[in-house]
Design an enzyme around this catalytic site. Structure first.
Site, mmCIF file in Angstrom:
data_model
loop_
_atom_site.group_PDB
_atom_site.id
_atom_site.type_symbol
_atom_site.label_atom_id
_atom_site.label_comp_id
_atom_site.label_asym_id
_atom_site.label_seq_id
_atom_site.Cartn_x
_atom_site.Cartn_y
_atom_site.Cartn_z
ATOM 1 N N GLU A 46 57.068 44.299 17.355
ATOM 2 C CA GLU A 46 56.075 44.360 18.417
ATOM 3 C C GLU A 46 56.696 44.757 19.754
ATOM 4 O O GLU A 46 56.104 45.524 20.532
ATOM 5 C CB GLU A 46 55.366 43.006 18.556
ATOM 6 C CG GLU A 46 54.622 42.567 17.310
ATOM 7 C CD GLU A 46 55.470 41.717 16.361
ATOM 8 O OE1 GLU A 46 54.906 40.870 15.668
ATOM 9 O OE2 GLU A 46 56.710 41.904 16.325
ATOM 10 N N CYS A 73 55.498 36.320 15.561
ATOM 11 C CA CYS A 73 56.132 35.004 15.684
ATOM 12 C C CYS A 73 55.654 34.297 16.950
ATOM 13 O O CYS A 73 55.331 34.924 17.960
ATOM 14 C CB CYS A 73 57.649 35.131 15.683
ATOM 15 S SG CYS A 73 58.335 36.043 17.082
ATOM 16 N N ALA A 152 73.770 48.631 -16.984
ATOM 17 C CA ALA A 152 73.664 49.922 -17.653
ATOM 18 C C ALA A 152 74.028 49.725 -19.120
ATOM 19 O O ALA A 152 74.943 48.962 -19.450
ATOM 20 C CB ALA A 152 74.599 50.941 -17.007
ATOM 21 N N ARG A 216 80.442 51.935 -1.023
ATOM 22 C CA ARG A 216 81.265 53.082 -0.616
ATOM 23 C C ARG A 216 80.625 54.435 -0.927
ATOM 24 O O ARG A 216 80.970 55.443 -0.323
ATOM 25 C CB ARG A 216 82.642 52.997 -1.273
ATOM 26 C CG ARG A 216 82.614 52.961 -2.790
ATOM 27 C CD ARG A 216 83.936 52.468 -3.375
ATOM 28 N NE ARG A 216 83.870 52.410 -4.834
ATOM 29 C CZ ARG A 216 83.337 51.389 -5.500
ATOM 30 N NH1 ARG A 216 82.798 50.373 -4.840
ATOM 31 N NH2 ARG A 216 83.323 51.391 -6.818
ATOM 32 N N GLU A 290 75.132 41.888 -11.085
ATOM 33 C CA GLU A 290 75.610 43.083 -11.783
ATOM 34 C C GLU A 290 76.417 42.785 -13.045
ATOM 35 O O GLU A 290 76.938 43.707 -13.659
ATOM 36 C CB GLU A 290 76.429 43.951 -10.818
ATOM 37 C CG GLU A 290 75.581 44.687 -9.803
ATOM 38 C CD GLU A 290 76.209 45.988 -9.319
ATOM 39 O OE1 GLU A 290 77.128 46.499 -9.982
ATOM 40 O OE2 GLU A 290 75.782 46.479 -8.269
#
Length: 359
Positions: A46, A73, A152, A216, A290
């Site tokens: 805002e 807020c 995967a 990376r 992962e």
């Protein structure tokens, strides 16, 4: 409101544990200002929206309508209350996507605006606005981070090659390394990392794959690295101990804190429950899990996950190897193809058993 959501997404990866918020100021059916929450601790949507109004349009502010994806807020935090800014600028109407469930707000912002004589409309694209901040809402409703599982696998349901004994690891089990996903999906995974607060792996993945767990291959902040190493078996030479970003080691033996490394001791009983509570206490809004297969399956079996992203190389058969995790109580939402890789996106919205093995 759709534009508010579009703007809000530009803050992904930079505002957690705050929610992503976008705001648009409309006068006479024209946008005269817009903004979004860009960085944690900085101005909210805002404020940036009002500040973007050009000098020639400033006289129109008090006759404008503010659209904002989340309830403004009403409390002092890192910044002053946004409702005070809207009241000060005498904005006549505020249209809100969804109500903020955070205890310090939770309807108070709306009440304050109405008490000031402003017209308030809520529930516009509400489902989309809630989904935008599913991480924020999960943290404050379920008292744990939003959990995303990722792995995967080959088309025959294996996430790595066969296991064997390796003299170089003092007789411990090693796993044949096979690169399953292609360069395009690998880069996408790094984008996913940049969007989450933390990334988590288990002992075997940290030891056998020696991952760096950074972004990376994509522009963005590195997530906090979280490693489950109950018996503190991991040697300090591993990449997860590098100084590129902070690492937390959850274990059952010691507590210790260094510059970029912390050890947090948990009890053996209810380890998962303690882990999630600790992450909640640290205000970690989301975690990308992962691996490996055992760690991923533990989240599935404990029914503490929200989303799964399964990358399947449709040209790869491994035959002998480590089986992929088995999902349950989930629904397939969409799939995307990147050459031979197909990404299947699941969530826990519906109760439906599914196995990703052999898809």
């Amino acid at each position: 409101m759709a534009r508010c959501i579009q703007l809000a997404k530009m803050g992904a990866g930079n505002v957690a544990p705050n929610p992503m918020v976008g705001a648009v100021l409309i006068y006479d059916n024209k946008i005269i200002g817009e903004g979004y929450h860009q960085k944690y601790g900085r101005e909210h949507a805002e404020v940036n929206c009002v500040n973007s109004v050009k000098e020639q349009d400033m006289p129109f502010i008090e006759r404008s309508t503010m659209y904002v994806s989340l309830e403004p807020c009403s409390h002092f935090g890192k910044t002053p209350p946004c409702v005070d800014l809207l009241i000060k600028n005498k904005i006549k109407k505020v249209v809100i996507g969804c109500i903020d469930i955070y205890g310090e707000v939770a309807g108070r912002g709306i009440q304050k605006l109405q008490a000031a004589g402003m017209e308030v409309l809520t529930g516009i694209l509400e489902k989309e606005c809630v989904d935008l901040n599913k991480r924020f809402f999960t943290l404050h409703q379920k008292f744990r981070p939003y959990i995303i599982l990722k792995w995967a696998q080959s088309v025959d349901g294996k996430i790595s090659g066969k296991t064997s004994l390796s003299p170089g690891m003092n007789g411990k089990t090693s796993i044949e390394r096979i690169f399953i996903s292609n360069d395009y999906t690998n880069r996408l995974v790094h984008k996913w990392r940049s969007e989450e607060a933390a990334i988590l792996v288990g002992t075997n993945t940290a030891m056998l794959d020696d991952p760096l767990l950074t972004t990376r291959a994509w522009t963005g902040s590195n997530p906090l690295r979280i490693v489950i190493d109950k018996k503190l078996q991991l040697p300090s030479r591993l990449k997860v101990f590098s100084n590129e970003t902070k690492t937390v080691i959850y274990n059952t033996l010691k507590d210790a804190t260094m510059e970029n490394l912390s050890y947090i001791k948990l009890e053996n009983g209810n380890f998962m429950e303690q882990l999630l509570h600790s992450l909640f206490e640290m205000n970690i809004e989301s975690v990308l899990v992962e691996g490996g297969a055992k760690t991923l399956q533990s989240f599935i079996d404990n029914d503490v996950w929200d989303e799964a992203r399964v990358i399947i190389n449709e040209d790869l058969f491994i035959e002998e190897g480590v089986a992929a995790p088995r999902l349950k109580n989930c629904v397939l939402k969409k799939k995307e193809r990147y050459f031979e890789d197909v990404i299947y996106y699941y969530n826990t919205e519906m109760k439906q058993s599914v196995s990703t093995n052999g898809l």
